[in-house]
Design a protein around this motif. Structure first.
Motif, PDB file in Angstrom:
ATOM      1  N   ALA A  56     -69.695 -38.625 -70.373  1.00 61.36           N
ATOM      2  CA  ALA A  56     -71.135 -38.787 -70.571  1.00 61.36           C
ATOM      3  C   ALA A  56     -71.718 -37.704 -71.472  1.00 61.36           C
ATOM      4  N   PRO A  58     -72.180 -35.963 -74.874  1.00 62.00           N
ATOM      5  CA  PRO A  58     -71.966 -36.389 -76.262  1.00 62.00           C
ATOM      6  C   PRO A  58     -70.874 -35.608 -76.985  1.00 62.00           C
ATOM      7  N   GLY A 103     -74.752 -43.147 -68.835  1.00 64.77           N
ATOM      8  CA  GLY A 103     -74.034 -42.067 -69.512  1.00 64.77           C
ATOM      9  C   GLY A 103     -72.538 -42.273 -69.535  1.00 64.77           C
ATOM     10  N   ALA A 107     -72.774 -45.138 -72.643  1.00 65.55           N
ATOM     11  CA  ALA A 107     -72.836 -44.141 -73.719  1.00 65.55           C
ATOM     12  C   ALA A 107     -71.462 -43.531 -73.977  1.00 65.55           C
ATOM     13  N   PHE A 110     -69.575 -46.011 -75.996  1.00 65.79           N
ATOM     14  CA  PHE A 110     -70.109 -46.097 -77.345  1.00 65.79           C
ATOM     15  C   PHE A 110     -69.644 -44.925 -78.205  1.00 65.79           C
ATOM     16  N   ARG A 111     -69.772 -43.730 -77.683  1.00 61.23           N
ATOM     17  CA  ARG A 111     -69.482 -42.558 -78.507  1.00 61.23           C
ATOM     18  C   ARG A 111     -68.008 -42.421 -78.828  1.00 61.23           C
ATOM     19  N   THR A 151     -74.065 -52.435 -66.794  1.00 53.36           N
ATOM     20  CA  THR A 151     -73.329 -51.591 -67.737  1.00 53.36           C
ATOM     21  C   THR A 151     -71.958 -52.157 -68.098  1.00 53.36           C
TER      22      THR A 151
END
Length: 237
Positions: A56, A58, A103, A107, A110-111, A151
């Motif tokens: 979570a 970044p 997160g 996320a 995605f990252r 999610t």
């Protein structure tokens, strides 16, 4: 840097349970493995690099992919296994619950996927596999799972979208949708009740999910697939 033609897999959420089993399976396939989670410990294997980090965060995606390329020179497969699941009535979820779900489950996916994709494209045979949940397709009143469906359902939709986007560019994108698997997150005293949620009458094993991912890894004509490994849950009751 890996100077051999050895393929490299990144596995998130790899410290225990399904993630640990997946990391071991890719080693048996001959891959070098970059295994990441918040609490993972180093292993005595030169072809396994462990990277501590919260998916979570970044910074974790950059750290993991950079470490893979620095150590082994390439990335061929990304297994998005990291995820959280909290079963509670929808109105009892807190803002912190929501932020944590998004997160990790969205996320984080995605990252790290965005960061890994340029490397997956490099050799023309990359692969992304995500672990979702059968509850996305088969909601169960005994297991309230609104945020999991929100999610992980997003991951299933993204799997199909990315599969089509990259179909002609040499990257396959698939997902495995498990039922309830016998892992450390389920206390032994709950196994009987949980087994009853599956038409086959028993829990899945870690090896069931590992075998499904390995099948997808070795199936070059399969992309955009949501492979249900759920004891019949998605078929009905």
């Amino acid at each position: 840097m890996n100077t051999r033609e050895q393929k490299v897999a990144i596995v998130t959420g790899a410290s225990r349970g399904i993630g640990s089993g997946l990391a071991e399976a890719y080693r048996k396939l001959g891959y070098a493995v970059v295994a990441t989670s918040r609490s993972i410990d180093p292993l005595d294997d030169a072809d396994v690099l462990t990277v501590r980090g919260d998916i979570a965060d970044p910074a974790t995606a950059d750290h993991v992919v950079d470490a893979a390329v620095e150590r082994f020179g390439r990335v061929d497969t990304l297994v998005n296994n990291a995820g959280i699941f909290i079963a509670k009535p929808f109105t009892e979820y807190t803002d912190d619950d929501f932020a944590r779900y998004v997160g990790v489950n969205l996320a984080g996916f995605f990252r790290v996927t965005r960061r890994a994709l340029p490397h997956l494209l490099r050799y023309g045979n990359g692969h992304i596999v995500s672990i979702t949940t059968s509850l996305v397709d088969h909601a169960n009143s005994n297991v309230p799972s609104g945020l999991a469906s929100l999610t992980k359902g997003g991951l299933q939709s993204a799997t199909k979208s990315l599969a089509i986007e990259y179909a002609t560019r040499g990257v396959r994108v698939n997902a495995v949708s498990p039922g309830i698997i016998k892992t450390p997150m389920h206390a032994p005293e709950t196994h009987g009740a949980l087994a009853g949620l599956h038409p086959v009458g028993h829990l899945g094993e870690i090896s069931d999910i590992v075998d499904a991912v390995v099948f997808l890894e070795n199936a070059p004509f399969v992309t955009g697939e949501i492979l249900h490994v759920d004891g019949g849950q998605s078929a009905g009751h």
